[in-house]
Structures are given as C-alpha cells and as structure tokens.
Design an enzyme around this catalytic site. Structure first.
Site, PDB file in Angstrom:
ATOM      1  N   ASN A   9       0.870  -1.174  -0.114  1.00 36.58           N
ATOM      2  CA  ASN A   9       0.082  -0.006  -0.147  1.00 36.58           C
ATOM      3  C   ASN A   9       1.044   1.233   0.120  1.00 36.58           C
ATOM      4  OD1 ASN A   9      -1.766   2.032   0.492  1.00 36.58           O
ATOM      5  ND2 ASN A   9      -2.399   1.235   2.534  1.00 36.58           N
ATOM      6  N   TRP A  10       0.974   1.624  -1.352  1.00 37.17           N
ATOM      7  CA  TRP A  10       1.911   2.960  -1.330  1.00 37.17           C
ATOM      8  C   TRP A  10       1.475   4.454  -0.512  1.00 37.17           C
ATOM      9  CZ3 TRP A  10       3.851   3.172  -6.979  1.00 37.17           C
ATOM     10  CH2 TRP A  10       4.659   1.912  -7.347  1.00 37.17           C
ATOM     11  N   LYS A  11       0.002   4.353  -0.391  1.00 35.17           N
ATOM     12  CA  LYS A  11      -0.455   5.440   0.494  1.00 35.17           C
ATOM     13  C   LYS A  11      -0.202   6.533  -0.532  1.00 35.17           C
ATOM     14  CE  LYS A  11      -0.179   3.188   4.883  1.00 35.17           C
ATOM     15  NZ  LYS A  11      -0.240   3.403   6.242  1.00 35.17           N
ATOM     16  N   HIS A  96      -9.425   1.095   4.828  1.00 33.10           N
ATOM     17  CA  HIS A  96      -8.097   1.296   5.539  1.00 33.10           C
ATOM     18  C   HIS A  96      -8.149   2.143   6.673  1.00 33.10           C
ATOM     19  CE1 HIS A  96      -4.165   2.401   6.521  1.00 33.10           C
ATOM     20  NE2 HIS A  96      -3.689   1.219   6.054  1.00 33.10           N
ATOM     21  N   GLU A  98      -6.938   4.463   7.809  1.00 33.28           N
ATOM     22  CA  GLU A  98      -6.692   6.103   7.625  1.00 33.28           C
ATOM     23  C   GLU A  98      -8.015   6.839   7.026  1.00 33.28           C
ATOM     24  OE1 GLU A  98      -2.841   5.227   5.592  1.00 33.28           O
ATOM     25  OE2 GLU A  98      -2.136   4.677   7.670  1.00 33.28           O
ATOM     26  N   GLU A 168      -5.560  -5.020  10.363  1.00 32.03           N
ATOM     27  CA  GLU A 168      -4.404  -3.963  10.534  1.00 32.03           C
ATOM     28  C   GLU A 168      -4.732  -3.233  12.040  1.00 32.03           C
ATOM     29  OE1 GLU A 168      -2.762  -2.861   6.688  1.00 32.03           O
ATOM     30  OE2 GLU A 168      -3.954  -1.410   7.126  1.00 32.03           O
ATOM     31  N   SER A 214       3.373  -2.271  10.300  1.00 31.21           N
ATOM     32  CA  SER A 214       4.999  -2.271  10.627  1.00 31.21           C
ATOM     33  C   SER A 214       5.194  -3.646  10.415  1.00 31.21           C
ATOM     34  CB  SER A 214       4.942  -1.957  11.914  1.00 31.21           C
ATOM     35  OG  SER A 214       5.043  -0.419  12.244  1.00 31.21           O
ATOM     36  N   GLY A 235       2.837  -1.168   4.284  1.00 30.21           N
ATOM     37  CA  GLY A 235       3.014   0.532   3.989  1.00 30.21           C
ATOM     38  C   GLY A 235       4.307   0.811   3.777  1.00 30.21           C
ATOM     39  N   GLY A 236       5.202   1.288   4.544  1.00 29.40           N
ATOM     40  CA  GLY A 236       6.362   1.950   4.494  1.00 29.40           C
ATOM     41  C   GLY A 236       7.238   0.958   3.661  1.00 29.40           C
TER      42      GLY A 236
HETATM   43  P1  13P Z   1       3.141   0.197   7.603  1.00 30.37           P
HETATM   44  O1  13P Z   1       3.513  -0.966   7.290  1.00 30.37           O
HETATM   45  O2  13P Z   1       3.662   1.408   7.250  1.00 30.37           O
HETATM   46  O3  13P Z   1       2.969   0.312   9.149  1.00 30.37           O
HETATM   47  O4  13P Z   1       1.467   0.370   7.180  1.00 30.37           O
HETATM   48  C1  13P Z   1       0.734  -0.515   7.315  1.00 30.37           C
HETATM   49  C2  13P Z   1      -0.547  -0.243   6.528  1.00 30.37           C
HETATM   50  O5  13P Z   1      -1.235   0.603   6.877  1.00 30.37           O
HETATM   51  C3  13P Z   1      -0.675  -1.122   5.252  1.00 30.37           C
HETATM   52  O6  13P Z   1      -1.929  -0.700   4.695  1.00 30.37           O
END
Ligand code: 13P
Length: 251
Positions: A9-11, A96, A98, A168, A214, A235-236
């Site tokens: 997920n590149w956000k 998600h 967010e 998540e 994470s 994510g990251g």
């Molecule tokens: P991180 O891997 O950066 O914690 O993010 C997880 C995430 O929100 C994937 O959708």
C-alpha cells in the site's frame, strides 16, 4: 487452497515517474524468481493506468487504495470502481483505518464501496482493526467483528468468497510497533471463526487474511508462519524494492 498474498500500500507516496520506476524495478527483481505468493502493488489512483501498463501483465498485480460508494455522476473528486477496473487494476483496498479516521468512512459507507468493487469485478482487500484504547480495554474482537458484520455480512456467500481481509491493528500502523506473532495469530483465528459462523468452514478456510502494521523484512517470516496469517499488507516497507522484496521472499 487459499492464496498467500503480499500487497504493498503505497498510500500518498511517489510521483508518477517514481512510481513507474519502482514498479519496473520490482518486476525486474521478481522475474525468473520462484515467487510463492501473489504480489500486489497499490499505487495512488492517478498512477494506476501507467503502472498497469508496465507491470500489470506480469506476476505483479495492481490494486487501487479506494473506490467511490456511488456508480457515477456529480461527485467531484471521486473515482468510481468502474474507472479503477478500466485501468487494469484487479484489486482495491477498502476500509483502511486512515480512510476511516481521516475521511469519515463508516461501516455503512464501506458496505456500498464493497458492492461497487464487486460489481466491477475488483477484489476488495478489506481492512479491519482496532485502535490502541480498544485493545487496552480488551474490545478488539468486538470491534473487528462489528466492522466485518456491518460491512460484509449481507453479501451472498459467492460474493463474500471473493474478498481478501487485512487485519491492521491501528496502533501498529507506521509506528514500528508490530503485533506479536501470537497476537496476530489469535486475531486471525478469531476472524476466521467469525467467517465460519456466518458462511461455513469451507469459505472461512478459503479466505485469505493478511496482516498489516509495521510488517518488515525482519518480522515477516515469523508472522507468515502462523497458520491463519496468509500474508501481509505492507505500508512503509513497500516503498522500495530493497525492503519489499525480502517480505515477498518470506514465503
Ligand atoms: P506500515 O507497514 O507502514 O505500518 O503500514 C501498514 C498499512 O497501513 C498498510 O496498509
């Protein structure tokens, strides 16, 4: 047999040019390798068509990060599921945390988004998870069960069977704090049991349940070794090949 999946997920990261380079580099890094899971990248909407053109036919599948809850019309700034599907994307992340926290997405809105995705033959990667205070109060199972029930449990069994779930825990997203392997397994087993109660054990056993929060090269192997953890939503660590590839290789 349910699928193992590693999805990035590149956000809201990467320009179009940076995104194309990352997608190409990932595809190159994977070519000729025995990959034991489905690999999906979910760039921002505006990159989807270009990235589908460079990577979408390979082992790397493409997903969006959202779709609208309406079919079409006067909804300025929104992107419909049919538009997403027309880019070549096959998946869509919905629910998600967010989106829930910053854009007011409720279980009821998400129910409509899931319907739109399915009508357009997109596979929803449906996210669920509790915030820290809910876990501290021991309410995590109730929270997750409600999210699933209110958004997904009116789907006919055939439609539910297409969905991928992603657990998540919000307190683990982008914090460097991961759920322990045991915490992840416990929740994933609870989610599978919840599905089994509604749709039966066959569907429950066939549903892929990903872990997100994470997840990285150091913990992926341990997390994925749990019987009910079928991969990760990353994510990251999905923002560079160096950090994403080892997670894929954890399978
Ligand atoms: P991180 O891997 O950066 O914690 O993010 C997880 C995430 O929100 C994937 O959708």
């Amino acid at each position: 047999m349910r699928k193992n999946i590693v999805a990035g997920n590149w956000k809201m990261n990467k320009t179009l040019q940076e995104g194309i380079i990352l997608a190409r580099d990932l595809q190159m890094a994977l070519s000729g390798k025995a990959v034991n899971c489905e690999v999906i990248i979910c760039p921002p909407f505006i990159h989807l068509a270009s990235i589908a053109a460079v990577a979408g036919t390979s082992i790397v599948k493409i997903g969006a990060q959202n779709n609208a809850d309406k079919i079409s019309g006067a909804y300025t700034g929104e992107v419909s599921a049919s538009m997403v599907a027309s880019t070549g994307a096959q998946y869509v992340i919905l629910g998600h945390s967010e989106r829930r926290a910053y854009y007011g997405e409720t279980n009821a809105i998400l129910k409509e988004k899931v319907k739109m995705a399915l009508v357009n033959k997109l596979i929803p990667i449906f996210c669920i998870g509790e915030i820290l205070t809910e876990r501290e109060a021991g309410k995590q199972n109730k929270v997750v069960e409600t999210q699933i029930r209110e958004s997904l449990f009116e789907l006919p069994v055939k439609e539910f069977g297409k969905i991928v779930l992603a657990y998540e825990p919000v307190w683990a997203i982008g914090t460097g704090k991961t759920a322990s392997s045991a915490q992840a397994q416990e929740m994933h087993a609870f989610i599978r049991e919840t599905i089994a109660c509604k749709y039966g054990t066959v569907i429950a056993e066939e549903t892929s349940i990903l872990y997100g929060g994470s997840c990285n090269a150091n913990n992926a192997k341990e997390l994925f070794s749990n019987p009910d953890v079928d991969g990760g939503l990353i994510g990251g660590a999905s923002l560079s090949v160096d950090t994403f590839l080892p997670i894929i290789e954890a399978f």
